[in-house]
Scaffold this motif. Structure first.
Motif, PDB file in Angstrom:
ATOM      1  N   GLY A 266      47.168  45.374  45.601  1.00 36.97           N
ATOM      2  CA  GLY A 266      48.456  46.052  45.489  1.00 36.97           C
ATOM      3  C   GLY A 266      48.985  46.125  44.078  1.00 36.97           C
ATOM      4  O   GLY A 266      50.041  46.726  43.841  1.00 36.97           O
ATOM      5  N   LEU A 267      48.256  45.496  43.136  1.00 38.09           N
ATOM      6  CA  LEU A 267      48.705  45.454  41.734  1.00 38.09           C
ATOM      7  C   LEU A 267      50.171  45.035  41.659  1.00 38.09           C
ATOM      8  O   LEU A 267      50.972  45.588  40.889  1.00 38.09           O
ATOM      9  N   THR A 268      50.520  44.046  42.482  1.00 35.40           N
ATOM     10  CA  THR A 268      51.914  43.615  42.549  1.00 35.40           C
ATOM     11  C   THR A 268      52.362  42.876  41.299  1.00 35.40           C
ATOM     12  O   THR A 268      53.551  42.710  41.064  1.00 35.40           O
ATOM     13  N   HIS A 269      51.398  42.410  40.504  1.00 34.95           N
ATOM     14  CA  HIS A 269      51.754  41.775  39.240  1.00 34.95           C
ATOM     15  C   HIS A 269      51.123  42.571  38.111  1.00 34.95           C
ATOM     16  O   HIS A 269      49.940  42.913  38.158  1.00 34.95           O
ATOM     17  N   VAL A 270      51.902  42.841  37.087  1.00 35.01           N
ATOM     18  CA  VAL A 270      51.417  43.547  35.893  1.00 35.01           C
ATOM     19  C   VAL A 270      51.684  42.643  34.696  1.00 35.01           C
ATOM     20  O   VAL A 270      52.826  42.200  34.478  1.00 35.01           O
ATOM     21  N   VAL A 271      50.645  42.327  33.934  1.00 35.50           N
ATOM     22  CA  VAL A 271      50.829  41.430  32.799  1.00 35.50           C
ATOM     23  C   VAL A 271      51.592  42.148  31.691  1.00 35.50           C
ATOM     24  O   VAL A 271      51.405  43.347  31.451  1.00 35.50           O
ATOM     25  N   THR A 272      52.466  41.424  31.043  1.00 32.07           N
ATOM     26  CA  THR A 272      53.311  42.033  30.011  1.00 32.07           C
ATOM     27  C   THR A 272      52.756  41.844  28.608  1.00 32.07           C
ATOM     28  O   THR A 272      53.336  42.350  27.641  1.00 32.07           O
ATOM     29  N   ARG A 273      51.629  41.108  28.525  1.00 30.82           N
ATOM     30  CA  ARG A 273      51.013  40.874  27.230  1.00 30.82           C
ATOM     31  C   ARG A 273      49.523  40.731  27.439  1.00 30.82           C
ATOM     32  O   ARG A 273      49.082  40.443  28.555  1.00 30.82           O
ATOM     33  N   ALA A 274      48.768  40.899  26.398  1.00 30.80           N
ATOM     34  CA  ALA A 274      47.330  40.632  26.500  1.00 30.80           C
ATOM     35  C   ALA A 274      47.131  39.155  26.816  1.00 30.80           C
ATOM     36  O   ALA A 274      47.802  38.283  26.254  1.00 30.80           O
ATOM     37  N   THR A 275      46.226  38.882  27.737  1.00 31.70           N
ATOM     38  CA  THR A 275      45.996  37.491  28.131  1.00 31.70           C
ATOM     39  C   THR A 275      44.571  37.350  28.657  1.00 31.70           C
ATOM     40  O   THR A 275      43.789  38.318  28.643  1.00 31.70           O
ATOM     41  N   THR A 276      44.243  36.166  29.095  1.00 27.92           N
ATOM     42  CA  THR A 276      42.973  35.935  29.777  1.00 27.92           C
ATOM     43  C   THR A 276      43.258  35.457  31.192  1.00 27.92           C
ATOM     44  O   THR A 276      44.240  34.753  31.448  1.00 27.92           O
ATOM     45  N   LEU A 277      42.380  35.853  32.094  1.00 24.45           N
ATOM     46  CA  LEU A 277      42.533  35.528  33.510  1.00 24.45           C
ATOM     47  C   LEU A 277      41.334  34.708  33.974  1.00 24.45           C
ATOM     48  O   LEU A 277      40.204  34.929  33.533  1.00 24.45           O
ATOM     49  N   MET A 317      41.705  36.326  50.245  1.00 23.62           N
ATOM     50  CA  MET A 317      41.070  35.489  51.262  1.00 23.62           C
ATOM     51  C   MET A 317      40.172  34.422  50.651  1.00 23.62           C
ATOM     52  O   MET A 317      40.151  33.271  51.117  1.00 23.62           O
ATOM     53  N   ASP A 318      39.425  34.787  49.607  1.00 26.07           N
ATOM     54  CA  ASP A 318      38.416  33.888  49.065  1.00 26.07           C
ATOM     55  C   ASP A 318      38.659  33.487  47.619  1.00 26.07           C
ATOM     56  O   ASP A 318      37.880  32.708  47.068  1.00 26.07           O
ATOM     57  N   GLN A 319      39.680  34.012  46.999  1.00 28.81           N
ATOM     58  CA  GLN A 319      39.842  33.799  45.569  1.00 28.81           C
ATOM     59  C   GLN A 319      41.286  34.033  45.155  1.00 28.81           C
ATOM     60  O   GLN A 319      42.071  34.669  45.872  1.00 28.81           O
ATOM     61  N   VAL A 320      41.603  33.508  43.988  1.00 30.33           N
ATOM     62  CA  VAL A 320      42.934  33.686  43.427  1.00 30.33           C
ATOM     63  C   VAL A 320      42.793  33.804  41.911  1.00 30.33           C
ATOM     64  O   VAL A 320      41.901  33.185  41.306  1.00 30.33           O
ATOM     65  N   VAL A 321      43.624  34.605  41.304  1.00 28.20           N
ATOM     66  CA  VAL A 321      43.597  34.827  39.862  1.00 28.20           C
ATOM     67  C   VAL A 321      44.711  34.015  39.216  1.00 28.20           C
ATOM     68  O   VAL A 321      45.848  33.994  39.697  1.00 28.20           O
ATOM     69  N   VAL A 322      44.380  33.334  38.115  1.00 30.10           N
ATOM     70  CA  VAL A 322      45.382  32.554  37.399  1.00 30.10           C
ATOM     71  C   VAL A 322      45.431  32.983  35.946  1.00 30.10           C
ATOM     72  O   VAL A 322      44.455  33.501  35.386  1.00 30.10           O
ATOM     73  N   ASP A 323      46.576  32.771  35.333  1.00 28.46           N
ATOM     74  CA  ASP A 323      46.805  33.173  33.938  1.00 28.46           C
ATOM     75  C   ASP A 323      46.363  32.050  33.021  1.00 28.46           C
ATOM     76  O   ASP A 323      46.929  30.946  33.026  1.00 28.46           O
ATOM     77  N   LEU A 324      45.358  32.305  32.190  1.00 32.64           N
ATOM     78  CA  LEU A 324      44.856  31.313  31.242  1.00 32.64           C
ATOM     79  C   LEU A 324      45.552  31.416  29.884  1.00 32.64           C
ATOM     80  O   LEU A 324      45.227  30.660  28.961  1.00 32.64           O
ATOM     81  N   ASP A 325      46.476  32.355  29.751  1.00 29.48           N
ATOM     82  CA  ASP A 325      47.356  32.440  28.576  1.00 29.48           C
ATOM     83  C   ASP A 325      46.581  32.534  27.264  1.00 29.48           C
ATOM     84  O   ASP A 325      46.929  31.915  26.258  1.00 29.48           O
ATOM     85  N   GLY A 326      45.502  33.320  27.274  1.00 25.99           N
ATOM     86  CA  GLY A 326      44.731  33.531  26.061  1.00 25.99           C
ATOM     87  C   GLY A 326      43.632  32.523  25.832  1.00 25.99           C
ATOM     88  O   GLY A 326      42.760  32.740  24.980  1.00 25.99           O
ATOM     89  N   ASP A 327      43.659  31.399  26.558  1.00 26.58           N
ATOM     90  CA  ASP A 327      42.567  30.429  26.427  1.00 26.58           C
ATOM     91  C   ASP A 327      41.303  31.008  27.050  1.00 26.58           C
ATOM     92  O   ASP A 327      41.364  31.847  27.949  1.00 26.58           O
ATOM     93  N   ARG A 328      40.159  30.514  26.590  1.00 25.74           N
ATOM     94  CA  ARG A 328      38.888  31.064  27.045  1.00 25.74           C
ATOM     95  C   ARG A 328      37.919  29.964  27.496  1.00 25.74           C
ATOM     96  O   ARG A 328      36.849  29.795  26.903  1.00 25.74           O
ATOM     97  N   PRO A 329      38.287  29.223  28.526  1.00 22.95           N
ATOM     98  CA  PRO A 329      37.304  28.281  29.069  1.00 22.95           C
ATOM     99  C   PRO A 329      36.157  29.056  29.700  1.00 22.95           C
ATOM    100  O   PRO A 329      36.327  30.195  30.148  1.00 22.95           O
ATOM    101  N   GLY A 330      35.002  28.444  29.724  1.00 12.23           N
ATOM    102  CA  GLY A 330      33.852  29.140  30.286  1.00 12.23           C
ATOM    103  C   GLY A 330      33.834  29.082  31.804  1.00 12.23           C
ATOM    104  O   GLY A 330      34.491  28.243  32.423  1.00 12.23           O
ATOM    105  N   PRO A 331      33.093  29.991  32.424  1.00  9.14           N
ATOM    106  CA  PRO A 331      32.878  29.881  33.880  1.00  9.14           C
ATOM    107  C   PRO A 331      32.306  28.502  34.209  1.00  9.14           C
ATOM    108  O   PRO A 331      31.479  27.962  33.461  1.00  9.14           O
ATOM    109  N   GLY A 332      32.750  27.945  35.286  1.00  8.36           N
ATOM    110  CA  GLY A 332      32.348  26.599  35.655  1.00  8.36           C
ATOM    111  C   GLY A 332      33.337  25.535  35.217  1.00  8.36           C
ATOM    112  O   GLY A 332      33.189  24.360  35.581  1.00  8.36           O
ATOM    113  N   GLU A 333      34.345  25.919  34.436  1.00  5.51           N
ATOM    114  CA  GLU A 333      35.358  24.958  33.997  1.00  5.51           C
ATOM    115  C   GLU A 333      36.055  24.333  35.217  1.00  5.51           C
ATOM    116  O   GLU A 333      36.441  25.027  36.160  1.00  5.51           O
ATOM    117  N   PRO A 334      36.240  23.010  35.251  1.00  2.38           N
ATOM    118  CA  PRO A 334      36.889  22.372  36.393  1.00  2.38           C
ATOM    119  C   PRO A 334      38.331  22.839  36.572  1.00  2.38           C
ATOM    120  O   PRO A 334      39.064  23.072  35.606  1.00  2.38           O
TER     121      PRO A 334
END
Length: 387
Positions: A266-277, A317-334
């Motif tokens: 639904g694109l119910t959230h629109v980021v207001t700045r460049a970020t990482t997800l 159902m299976d996933q959720v997106v979170v705001d990493l605020d520009g940080d770039r941890p790699g896939p697999g990060e706890p």
């Protein structure tokens, strides 16, 4: 595994010890219904017994029989019966059964006769919640039927009990009213020749906040797992309780997005700045509340890299997106979705209560609904043989 629920059985045992210490000599019934509020019924039962509980409580007969099959021998009460259940296995396994109406008493007595045993019963009274229990108008008739079956040897009364509607609101007038109704019902039982056995009315909230309600036995569920039954009154940390479940995952994907990017269904959230997800591989199919999606009332949050990261957009159902605020941890990060937080000296860590607040629900629901797709792992000194 992409996610797991780690259950600290030492925390369960420690919480049981804290509760036992608050009961001023009353016994502790550890409530392990609903698979131990999602923590694993058998491991939680064994940990609670190690911490000082002397009774176990469940809602359904099949839950009690699962404990018996696992070799748990402590007294067990099952309190939610429906007509037509086969109660013979429960009576044969020395599972106590709650009765609140003549039909239930008759079915328990029939199972006792079929097995040649005396069934242990707990008499449930409705003291004002208008849910389960015998109504005051039906109480005398139930007592007379009980007295006849006690004389026959078909049943023995092991306890008399009721449940509070608002013990999580100390000082609520309903608590006084329910205590008075309970005292009157117990007096009526004795006057009609029925010894009430162990008296128990207290749930976790009453056990912690209402000394008058502790009687002989207190039935504690949510507090056993380290969650405050009344977070507006006292937090888990303030009560000396440690949340036992830590829900963890690993980031499945990390990506950069520009300002103006829409997020999730639904694109119910629109980021207001460049970020990482970051993509966390858990969703409402695993028990995360969809109502903790981002919105005006706030959102759920997880811990990544030592910082809280809020959910953006809808919980899927299976996933959720979170705001990493520009940080770039790699896939697999706890990822810690929720854990013990402040109660374990980790104030940045979200708790089940935080998710409950974001979703407009209670922490009971958050921990209990973590589904079977999420494997459990039990830790702690009491974990040996607990699973």
């Amino acid at each position: 595994m992409p996610a797991e629920a780690v259950v600290d059985l030492d925390a369960v045992a420690g919480n049981a010890a804290v509760l036992r210490g608050r009961l001023a000599g009353a016994q502790l019934m550890a409530v392990v219904k609903a698979d131990g509020y999602g923590h694993g019924a058998v491991p939680a039962a064994r940990a609670a017994l190690a911490g000082g509980a002397t009774w176990l409580g469940v809602a359904h007969v099949h839950e009690a029989l699962a404990l018996r099959r696992a070799g748990v021998t402590a007294p067990v009460l099952a309190w939610l019966l429906t007509p037509g259940l086969d109660l013979t296995a429960a009576v044969a396994a020395d599972v106590d059964l709650s009765v609140a109406a003549p039909w239930a008493l008759a079915e328990v007595a029939a199972a006792a006769r079929a097995t040649g045993r005396t069934a242990g019963v707990h008499l449930e009274l409705d003291t004002g919640m208008s849910r389960g229990g015998s109504s005051p108008a039906e109480w005398a008739d139930l007592l007379d039927a009980v007295a006849a079956l006690v004389a026959e040897g078909a049943v023995r009364v092991r306890g008399t009990w009721a449940h509070f509607a608002s013990a999580d609101a100390p000082g609520d007038a309903s608590v006084d009213a329910q205590l008075a109704a309970f005292a009157g019902a117990v007096a009526t039982a004795r006057s009609r020749g029925v010894e009430p056995g162990l008296l128990h009315h207290a749930n976790s909230a009453a056990a912690l906040f209402e000394p008058r309600a502790r009687f002989d036995l207190a039935r504690c569920g949510i507090a056993l797992y380290g969650v405050s039954p009344a977070p507006d009154v006292a937090t888990s940390a303030q009560l000396g309780l440690v949340p036992a479940m830590t829900l963890t995952a690993r980031l499945a994907h990390v990506r950069a997005v520009p300002a103006g990017a829409g997020v999730s269904y639904g694109l119910t959230h629109v980021v207001t700045r460049a970020t990482t997800l970051g993509l966390v591989p858990l969703g409402y199919g695993d028990g995360l509340p969809r109502h903790a999606s981002s919105g005006p009332a706030g959102a759920g949050a997880v811990l990544v890299g030592g910082r809280r990261r809020p959910v953006l957009g809808r919980v899927c159902m299976d996933q959720v997106v979170v705001d990493l605020d520009g940080d770039r941890p790699g896939p697999g990060e706890p990822v810690v979705v929720f854990g013990a937080g402040e109660a374990a000296g980790r104030p940045a860590e979200p708790t089940a209560q935080d998710w409950a607040d974001a979703a407009g629900t209670i922490a009971y629901e958050v921990v209990t609904r973590i589904g079977p797709r999420v494997p459990r792992r039990w830790t702690g000194a009491v974990a040996g043989g607990a699973a």
